[in-house]
Write an enzyme that holds these catalytic residues in place. Sequence first.
Site, PDB file in Angstrom:
ATOM      1  N   ARG A  54      -6.294   2.046  18.054  1.00 30.63           N
ATOM      2  CA  ARG A  54      -6.319   0.863  17.940  1.00 30.63           C
ATOM      3  C   ARG A  54      -5.823  -0.062  19.335  1.00 30.63           C
ATOM      4  NH1 ARG A  54      -3.565   0.284  11.971  1.00 30.63           N
ATOM      5  NH2 ARG A  54      -5.404   0.361  10.990  1.00 30.63           N
ATOM      6  N   LYS A  72       0.777  -1.153  -0.041  1.00 29.26           N
ATOM      7  CA  LYS A  72      -0.037   0.026   0.112  1.00 29.26           C
ATOM      8  C   LYS A  72       0.766   1.284   0.230  1.00 29.26           C
ATOM      9  CE  LYS A  72      -2.940   0.747   3.484  1.00 29.26           C
ATOM     10  NZ  LYS A  72      -2.959   2.155   4.275  1.00 29.26           N
ATOM     11  N   SER A  73       1.871   1.320   0.744  1.00 28.71           N
ATOM     12  CA  SER A  73       2.879   2.507   1.073  1.00 28.71           C
ATOM     13  C   SER A  73       3.327   2.741  -0.506  1.00 28.71           C
ATOM     14  CB  SER A  73       3.767   2.441   1.982  1.00 28.71           C
ATOM     15  OG  SER A  73       3.154   2.389   3.382  1.00 28.71           O
ATOM     16  N   ARG A 110      -8.521  11.897  12.591  1.00 27.09           N
ATOM     17  CA  ARG A 110      -7.023  12.071  12.579  1.00 27.09           C
ATOM     18  C   ARG A 110      -6.400  13.195  12.735  1.00 27.09           C
ATOM     19  NH1 ARG A 110      -5.487   6.939   9.020  1.00 27.09           N
ATOM     20  NH2 ARG A 110      -3.665   7.032  10.312  1.00 27.09           N
ATOM     21  N   ASP A 131       1.742  -1.271  11.978  1.00 30.54           N
ATOM     22  CA  ASP A 131       0.693  -1.367  11.390  1.00 30.54           C
ATOM     23  C   ASP A 131       0.202  -2.918  11.848  1.00 30.54           C
ATOM     24  OD1 ASP A 131       0.185   0.920  10.499  1.00 30.54           O
ATOM     25  OD2 ASP A 131       0.934   0.295   8.487  1.00 30.54           O
ATOM     26  N   LYS A 174      -4.578   5.844  14.581  1.00 27.74           N
ATOM     27  CA  LYS A 174      -4.752   5.241  13.238  1.00 27.74           C
ATOM     28  C   LYS A 174      -6.198   5.309  12.903  1.00 27.74           C
ATOM     29  CE  LYS A 174      -0.402   4.286  12.842  1.00 27.74           C
ATOM     30  NZ  LYS A 174       0.663   4.995  11.746  1.00 27.74           N
TER      31      LYS A 174
END
Length: 419
Positions: free
Chosen positions: A337, A13-14, A114, A306, A333
């Site tokens: 979390r 994804k990054s 966020r 993550d 996040k």
Amino acid sequence: MKVHGRIRVPGDKSISHRALIFSALANGSSRLSGLLASADVQRTASVLRALGVSIPEVGRDPIVVTGDGPLSLHAPAGPLDAGNSGTTTRLMSGVLAARPFASTIVGDGSLSKRPMQRVAAPLTAMGARFAFAHGDGLPMTIHGGALQGLTWRCEAASAQVKGAIVLAGFVAGVPVEVHEPAPTRDHTERMMRGRGVDIRSEGNVVTLNPSATMHALDVDVPGDPSSAAFFAALAALASGGEIALPGVCANPGRTGAFRVLGRMGARVLWQDMVDAGGEPIATLVAAPHTLCGTTIEPHEVAALIDELPVLACVAARAAGETRVTGAAELRVKESDRITLVVNNLRAIGVDAEELPDGFVVRGSDRPLSGRVHTEGDHRIAMAFGVLSAATGGAIEVDDPACVDVSYPSFWTDLANACA
Ligand code: S3P
């Protein structure tokens, strides 16, 4: 439950976000293959389209993106919708801060909560102006323009903030120096260097010198280690078998979870490591073994941030206590979390406790069952999906579809790994 098979996890994804952004900023055509076709990456593509870049449908493979340099990006006709994607918002803030027009970024309920001041503060110090509708979350309007160089000390270890500052420096053609409290994933640095940009890292400091252009570059996006971690965790929790995950990005800034799974007792091996386009890539092989709890130290957190939800789920089955500290970033996040992982573990029968900057999980082999509240957070859904599959399927996830933001085929791959 036994595991088996080979699973090719989707593209990182990054790297996918960055491949699109850097191709749009480059001069020339870049061929991108293996791009992650998830909701988050679609958001980056649609934001770039709204700025005038022609991006084919993400999901075709490969796609070709032809960039015409940063000056070709023009004012969007309306708000830019980043959906659930923090990476889209923060990386694109850096680009937008350096263009001479106003743009407003909006997002879903989770993203709107966020913190964005962490990018607004350095970009304001460079000369951009930010306006927030409320607090320091979205919607956020960026009034971009001519920027000056910057040396910035980040309070939080965040690759998104580092990336935003570096992108602003590149687009504005000014030098920047970013000091991080701990080194974070370095895909921005590797990918910009590969495109001929003068960007260096030394310890926790990244320095970018002005470069007139960025070269176009073909990219084969490697498999996402954060997605692979769910299957390594599944293998760790299984009663037998082995899973092979070919083509996974083995960048040391991303592989902390596999080191921890190994320390907890699981068999985790990297095979056939090669360098591909500036990133190490290998086949990850994972198999079960007796698990014991571990202590995850603050200095380890950036390389597994993550993966902490799924490591907490593995800890639920490991003998003794697992303790994580120095992970306060988990609270900002896609959900908080820390609270959500601990509440959900307790709801299914696990002994777990919140810390201000982490959590403690005490493992057992008692039956686990109940309903998990994801608050739409993809990694919570997948972490508990793995724990459910490994413990008899009595854990129900309230919103399985939320995995679409990073891993749309997750449930099919999970079923195949256990079949
Ligand atoms: C990312 C950086 C991390 C990570 C996120 C992706 C990136 O966020 O949690 O999933 O691609 O730069 P932070 O920069 O907030 O640590």
